[in-house]
Design a protein around this motif. Structure first.
Motif, PDB file in Angstrom:
ATOM      1  N   GLU A  29       0.823  -1.223   0.000  1.00  0.00           N
ATOM      2  CA  GLU A  29       0.000   0.000   0.000  1.00  0.00           C
ATOM      3  C   GLU A  29       0.856   1.273   0.000  1.00  0.00           C
ATOM      4  N   ASP A  32       2.175   1.669  -3.473  1.00  0.00           N
ATOM      5  CA  ASP A  32       1.101   2.089  -4.387  1.00  0.00           C
ATOM      6  C   ASP A  32       0.822   3.580  -4.225  1.00  0.00           C
ATOM      7  N   SER A  35       3.685   5.483  -5.847  1.00  0.00           N
ATOM      8  CA  SER A  35       3.633   5.474  -7.328  1.00  0.00           C
ATOM      9  C   SER A  35       2.529   6.370  -7.844  1.00  0.00           C
TER      10      SER A  35
END
Ligand SMILES: Nc1ncnc2c1ncn2[C@@H]1O[C@H](COP(=O)(O)OP(=O)(O)OP(=O)(O)O)[C@@H](O)[C@H]1O
Ligand SMILES: [Mg+2]
Length: 268
Positions: A29, A32, A35
């Motif tokens: 997480e 993510d 990114s």
């Protein structure tokens, strides 16, 4: 008597605030969220990172700064707690290497000129990272519209990353901030760790500090989770204090008793 580091086999101090980019706890997480924020910036848009205290926002912002190549981006990180509009402009000016002087309107003009110049001349894309943005006053937050609005076409010269605690989300819902909220193309968040993840986190932080074995027994890791509830900051504080207490007691391992004492020390 041995020092704390050598007792537990650390080659550097564990559970520090700053963490090297390559040594971040590898939770999917987090990566993510990182990114998604980077992608938004690459697309010349602005974004927000909203998560509770101590869940890793500042650390993620540092990772953003490190991941944006210097050859293409000029990133400015500012902690903005409790600033007036003029103070905010001065902070931003200082971060840009401009003299932080002048009235509010003249500062805004100088900043706008500088951002345009940056975009036009050396091709570097300015990214402004505002940490602790939940503490900003509404009129100061609203000022961000001025900073992103000067380019008359829809292309945004400046990407802004607003990071703060959940109060920031409430602020952004206010009517006066509608224009600012609309410019945020992505909202990322971070969560606390589960019991198993907390244990892995403790292992990770001890391993990167050089320990061969985890200096916390199962009772201690459980107690750290029960008290810290998977919050990274609380976990770090409890772990650090428990190790100090174990060391003072000449014990080579931390148990739940040391964690309980650490809690009393930290939050009496
Ligand atoms: N990905 C990570 N891997 C390992 N440790 C981390 C990671 N992210 C954060 N930490 C650790 O967790 C602690 C809290 O992180 P950080 O200061 O970034 O939280 P925060 O959300 O900015 O808190 P606050 O709202 O109080 O400013 C720090 O000590 C940091 O070292
Ligand atoms: Mg922070």
């Amino acid at each position: 008597m041995k020092d704390l580091r050598s007792r537990f086999g650390f080659h550097c101090t564990p559970f520090t605030r700053e963490i090297e980019n390559g040594e971040r706890f590898p939770l999917a997480e987090y990566e993510d969220a990182l990114s998604a924020l980077l992608q938004t910036i690459e697309q010349r848009m602005s974004c927000a990172l909203i998560a509770p205290a101590g869940t890793g926002k500042t650390s993620l912002l540092r990772a953003i700064v490190k991941r944006l190549p210097d050859a293409r981006y000029r990133t400015h990180y500012v902690k903005v707690t409790g600033l007036s509009k003029r103070d905010m402009c001065r902070e931003i000016a200082a971060a840009l290497g401009l003299p932080p002087v002048g009235s509010y309107p003249s500062l805004v003009r100088k900043l706008q000129e500088r951002f345009l110049e940056t975009a036009d001349t050396d091709g570097l894309r300015p990214v402004l990272i505002l940490d602790e943005a939940h503490d900003l006053r509404v009129d100061v937050l609203a000022m961000l519209r001025v900073l992103t609005n000067f380019d008359m076409d829809s292309r945004l010269v400046l990407s802004i990353v607003l990071a703060g605690q959940p109060k920031l989300r409430d602020l952004l819902r206010r009517e006066e901030l509608d224009d600012v909220a609309k410019r945020l193309a992505h909202y990322a968040t971070l969560r606390t760790l589960s019991r198993d993840e907390t244990r892995s986190y403790l292992e990770h932080r001890c391993t990167i500090a050089g320990a061969q074995a985890l200096p916390f027994d199962d009772g201690a890791t459980d107690a750290i989770f029960e008290i810290g509830r998977g919050n990274l900051r609380a976990t770090d504080q409890l772990a650090r204090k428990s190790l100090e207490i174990a060391h003072e007691q000449d014990a080579d391992m931390c148990g739940s008793a040391q964690v309980a004492r650490a809690r009393k020390h930290l939050w009496p």
